[in-house]
Structures are given as C-alpha cells and as structure tokens.
Design a protein around this motif. Structure first.
Motif, PDB file in Angstrom:
ATOM      1  N   MET A   1       0.825  -1.213   0.000  1.00 12.14           N
ATOM      2  CA  MET A   1       0.000   0.000   0.000  1.00 12.14           C
ATOM      3  C   MET A   1       0.851   1.250   0.000  1.00 12.14           C
ATOM      4  N   GLU A   2       0.439   2.213  -0.753  1.00 21.21           N
ATOM      5  CA  GLU A   2       1.172   3.461  -0.795  1.00 21.21           C
ATOM      6  C   GLU A   2       0.998   4.209   0.529  1.00 21.21           C
ATOM      7  N   GLU A   3       2.061   4.812   0.986  1.00 21.76           N
ATOM      8  CA  GLU A   3       1.956   5.536   2.257  1.00 21.76           C
ATOM      9  C   GLU A   3       1.376   6.916   2.016  1.00 21.76           C
ATOM     10  N   VAL A   4       0.297   7.186   2.655  1.00 21.61           N
ATOM     11  CA  VAL A   4      -0.376   8.458   2.469  1.00 21.61           C
ATOM     12  C   VAL A   4      -0.610   9.071   3.839  1.00 21.61           C
ATOM     13  N   PRO A   5      -0.156  10.309   4.020  1.00 21.29           N
ATOM     14  CA  PRO A   5      -0.399  10.916   5.329  1.00 21.29           C
ATOM     15  C   PRO A   5      -1.888  11.163   5.528  1.00 21.29           C
ATOM     16  N   LEU A   6      -2.412  10.658   6.585  1.00 20.50           N
ATOM     17  CA  LEU A   6      -3.838  10.845   6.848  1.00 20.50           C
ATOM     18  C   LEU A   6      -4.040  12.102   7.671  1.00 20.50           C
ATOM     19  N   LEU A   7      -5.166  12.700   7.467  1.00 23.15           N
ATOM     20  CA  LEU A   7      -5.509  13.838   8.302  1.00 23.15           C
ATOM     21  C   LEU A   7      -5.710  13.343   9.716  1.00 23.15           C
ATOM     22  N   GLU A   8      -5.516  14.219  10.650  1.00 23.97           N
ATOM     23  CA  GLU A   8      -5.830  13.810  12.026  1.00 23.97           C
ATOM     24  C   GLU A   8      -7.309  14.030  12.248  1.00 23.97           C
ATOM     25  N   TYR A   9      -7.969  12.977  12.601  1.00 22.35           N
ATOM     26  CA  TYR A   9      -9.391  13.104  12.876  1.00 22.35           C
ATOM     27  C   TYR A   9      -9.550  13.277  14.374  1.00 22.35           C
ATOM     28  N   THR A  10      -9.854  14.495  14.772  1.00 25.42           N
ATOM     29  CA  THR A  10      -9.919  14.784  16.202  1.00 25.42           C
ATOM     30  C   THR A  10     -11.312  14.469  16.742  1.00 25.42           C
ATOM     31  N   GLY A  11     -11.463  14.631  18.016  1.00 23.20           N
ATOM     32  CA  GLY A  11     -12.772  14.392  18.629  1.00 23.20           C
ATOM     33  C   GLY A  11     -12.815  13.035  19.287  1.00 23.20           C
ATOM     34  N   VAL A  12     -13.874  12.817  20.040  1.00 23.04           N
ATOM     35  CA  VAL A  12     -13.982  11.572  20.799  1.00 23.04           C
ATOM     36  C   VAL A  12     -14.231  10.399  19.858  1.00 23.04           C
ATOM     37  N   ARG A  13     -13.850   9.255  20.272  1.00 27.10           N
ATOM     38  CA  ARG A  13     -14.071   8.053  19.487  1.00 27.10           C
ATOM     39  C   ARG A  13     -15.570   7.740  19.532  1.00 27.10           C
ATOM     40  N   LYS A  14     -16.132   7.624  18.366  1.00 27.11           N
ATOM     41  CA  LYS A  14     -17.570   7.377  18.331  1.00 27.11           C
ATOM     42  C   LYS A  14     -17.785   5.918  17.973  1.00 27.11           C
ATOM     43  N   VAL A  15     -18.409   5.215  18.856  1.00 32.60           N
ATOM     44  CA  VAL A  15     -18.656   3.802  18.600  1.00 32.60           C
ATOM     45  C   VAL A  15     -19.932   3.687  17.776  1.00 32.60           C
ATOM     46  N   LEU A  16     -19.969   2.696  16.922  1.00 34.28           N
ATOM     47  CA  LEU A  16     -21.121   2.541  16.032  1.00 34.28           C
ATOM     48  C   LEU A  16     -22.345   2.034  16.792  1.00 34.28           C
ATOM     49  N   SER A  17     -23.502   2.519  16.387  1.00 35.07           N
ATOM     50  CA  SER A  17     -24.756   2.009  16.948  1.00 35.07           C
ATOM     51  C   SER A  17     -25.092   0.682  16.261  1.00 35.07           C
ATOM     52  N   GLU A  18     -26.022  -0.037  16.830  1.00 36.18           N
ATOM     53  CA  GLU A  18     -26.442  -1.318  16.230  1.00 36.18           C
ATOM     54  C   GLU A  18     -27.001  -1.080  14.817  1.00 36.18           C
ATOM     55  N   GLU A  19     -27.735   0.008  14.675  1.00 34.57           N
ATOM     56  CA  GLU A  19     -28.315   0.332  13.366  1.00 34.57           C
ATOM     57  C   GLU A  19     -27.204   0.600  12.339  1.00 34.57           C
ATOM     58  N   GLU A  20     -26.194   1.306  12.767  1.00 33.41           N
ATOM     59  CA  GLU A  20     -25.078   1.589  11.853  1.00 33.41           C
ATOM     60  C   GLU A  20     -24.340   0.307  11.479  1.00 33.41           C
ATOM     61  N   ARG A  21     -24.197  -0.577  12.432  1.00 35.79           N
ATOM     62  CA  ARG A  21     -23.547  -1.864  12.111  1.00 35.79           C
ATOM     63  C   ARG A  21     -24.330  -2.593  11.024  1.00 35.79           C
ATOM     64  N   GLN A  22     -25.649  -2.500  11.093  1.00 33.47           N
ATOM     65  CA  GLN A  22     -26.496  -3.128  10.075  1.00 33.47           C
ATOM     66  C   GLN A  22     -26.370  -2.393   8.741  1.00 33.47           C
ATOM     67  N   ARG A  23     -26.487  -1.081   8.814  1.00 32.83           N
ATOM     68  CA  ARG A  23     -26.475  -0.257   7.595  1.00 32.83           C
ATOM     69  C   ARG A  23     -25.211  -0.504   6.772  1.00 32.83           C
ATOM     70  N   TYR A  24     -24.071  -0.620   7.472  1.00 35.75           N
ATOM     71  CA  TYR A  24     -22.792  -0.701   6.768  1.00 35.75           C
ATOM     72  C   TYR A  24     -22.213  -2.111   6.728  1.00 35.75           C
ATOM     73  N   ARG A  25     -23.050  -3.090   7.060  1.00 32.91           N
ATOM     74  CA  ARG A  25     -22.527  -4.454   7.238  1.00 32.91           C
ATOM     75  C   ARG A  25     -21.733  -4.972   6.046  1.00 32.91           C
ATOM     76  N   ARG A  26     -22.250  -4.731   4.849  1.00 33.17           N
ATOM     77  CA  ARG A  26     -21.622  -5.315   3.663  1.00 33.17           C
ATOM     78  C   ARG A  26     -20.265  -4.711   3.333  1.00 33.17           C
ATOM     79  N   GLN A  27     -19.936  -3.574   3.915  1.00 33.73           N
ATOM     80  CA  GLN A  27     -18.580  -3.038   3.744  1.00 33.73           C
ATOM     81  C   GLN A  27     -17.724  -3.336   4.964  1.00 33.73           C
ATOM     82  N   ILE A  28     -18.349  -3.385   6.146  1.00 28.98           N
ATOM     83  CA  ILE A  28     -17.601  -3.687   7.376  1.00 28.98           C
ATOM     84  C   ILE A  28     -16.965  -5.076   7.284  1.00 28.98           C
ATOM     85  N   ILE A  29     -17.624  -5.992   6.559  1.00 32.77           N
ATOM     86  CA  ILE A  29     -17.079  -7.357   6.487  1.00 32.77           C
ATOM     87  C   ILE A  29     -15.823  -7.455   5.613  1.00 32.77           C
ATOM     88  N   LEU A  30     -15.475  -6.383   4.911  1.00 34.20           N
ATOM     89  CA  LEU A  30     -14.182  -6.384   4.211  1.00 34.20           C
ATOM     90  C   LEU A  30     -13.073  -6.434   5.265  1.00 34.20           C
TER      91      LEU A  30
END
Ligand SMILES: [Zn+2]
Length: 255
Positions: A1-30
């Motif tokens: 993988m090419e090394e790419v500097p990522l932006l710093e994403y500040t703020g508190v860590r937001k944990v996913l809700s159950e609904e979000e886990r469902q909504r994004y399931r087909r990409q989360i399983i990658l």
C-alpha cells in the motif's frame, strides 16, 4: 500500500450504533475495513464543492458509505437543463438552491450522518474558512474556482480529489501537495462556456472521486496520485496518464 499521510481526525471516538452496524454491514465485512474503518469514516469530514453532476454522484456515495460529516457548497439554483446528470435533484426541485436540495436528498439517503449546506460562491476571501478541516472534493465546472480549491489544499497541506468531464470523456486524479502535481501544474487558461455533458460521465467520475476519498480515509488501497484516470465512454476505455510535477509551477513550485 502506498503511504499516504492521513488527516488527524480529532474528537472523541464514536462507537457505532447497532443500526449503523447493520447499515454498513456489507462493507464492514471487508477484512481491511472492519468496524475500525467504519468509525474512521464516521469521524471524517468531507467538503464537496459543486452539487452538480460530479457532486451528485460523489455526495450520494460518500453519504451512503457513512462519512460522518459532509459539507456541500454550491451557490446555484436547480435548472431544468441540469437534470440530465444532476441526480440528487428532482423535477420538483427546479428553482431551489442546489445546496439545500442536495442536503435534503442526502439526509433521506442516510439519516445517520450530518450534512451542512452552504449556498455560497467560493472566493479568495471565504475559501479557507468554508473548507477548513475538511477533505476537499473538486466537483466544480470552472477553472478559476478550481484554482481556489487548489490554493487551499496547498496552503493547508490537504489532499484534493479532482474530477472533470466533457461529453463522454471524464478524468480524475488525487492531488497531494508537494508529492503530486497540483491543478496549476496540470491546467492552464480557461475552459469554454457551456460544456457538453452526458449524464453517465460525471456519474462514473464522481464515483471514482468518492472511492478515492473513502480509501484515503481508511488508508487502504492505492490512490490516483501522480496519475490521471481518463475514461472515454464512446469507446468504453479507461486509460491512465502518468503525471509529473512542474518544478516551475506558480502555485506549488516552492513546496
Ligand atoms: Zn503545481
């Protein structure tokens, strides 16, 4: 993988809700995406400048992918002649501000994200303020405004996801200040007045731009850096141009 500097994403860590886990399931399983990747997307902030053809495709796919905060900037109102390609707006939106119409559509697509709409023209004065802290998607149709985005990207050392279309042809590249050519290295002069556009072209290129943004946020895959993807819908060929920085570039020559 090419090394790419990522932006710093500040703020508190937001944990996913159950609904979000469902909504994004087909990409989360990658395997290289996972819940950690989804949380990164949720913390990300992306500004799409232009809610036209390119913006419609890029915005829609960034929204459904779960980018946590999306800002739309477009000063125009929806016209009937926009509707062959600007899929976020419907017939009933003619006359409305594109930023507002696009915001309403994105909120309907994904109510779990925050969408901000600014019906403003990007100027030398407001560009830094409007775009600060956001990853920048260039979904514009004119060079002077694109150069303003380019300046902000260079000044803030932020990536710029560029796309452009004409008729059946589209192109896209991802700019990293100091490491790739900037827009001023690549383009000169002005574009002609009314550019012909077949709706599918900004659809394809806007999707390419959204893919690049998502990969950048997740830190996966290879970005379109130092190369321009060129898509010709007439012959249905995708080709690539190698890009080189202009050492004498008026904008990035000193970087
Ligand atoms: Zn340059």
């Amino acid at each position: 993988m090419e090394e790419v500097p990522l932006l710093e994403y500040t703020g508190v860590r937001k944990v996913l809700s159950e609904e979000e886990r469902q909504r994004y399931r087909r990409q989360i399983i990658l395997p290289d995406w996972g819940e950690a990747g989804q949380e990164r997307l949720k913390r990300a902030k992306v500004v799409v400048v232009g809610a036209g053809g390119l913006g419609s495709a890029a915005l829609a796919y960034l929204a459904v992918a779960g980018v946590g905060k999306i800002r739309i900037i477009d000063h125009d109102r929806v016209e009937l002649s926009n509707l062959n390609r600007q899929m976020l707006h419907s017939d009933k939106d003619v006359g409305k501000r594109k930023a507002d119409s696009a915001k309403a559509r994105l909120e309907a697509l994904n109510p779990d994200i925050v969408v901000e709409a600014f019906a403003e023209t990007i100027t030398e004065k407001n560009s830094l303020e409007l775009i600060a802290d956001y990853l920048i998607v260039d979904a514009l149709d004119n060079l002077p405004a694109r150069y303003l985005l380019n300046k902000v990207a260079l000044r803030t050392n932020r990536p710029l996801f560029h796309g452009a279309v004409c008729g059946f042809e589209g192109r896209a590249t991802t700019i990293h200040p100091g490491r790739t050519p900037c827009l001023a290295c690549l383009y000169e002069g002005a574009m002609p007045g009314e550019i012909p556009v077949v709706g599918v072209t900004p659809g394809i290129i806007g999707c390419v731009q959204a893919t690049e943004v998502i990969k950048h946020i997740l830190g996966i895959g290879e970005l379109l850096t130092n190369r321009m993807l060129v898509c010709d819908g007439r012959t249905m060929t995708f080709s690539e141009m190698k890009l080189k920085r202009n050492p004498n570039c008026r904008e990035c020559g000193e970087l």
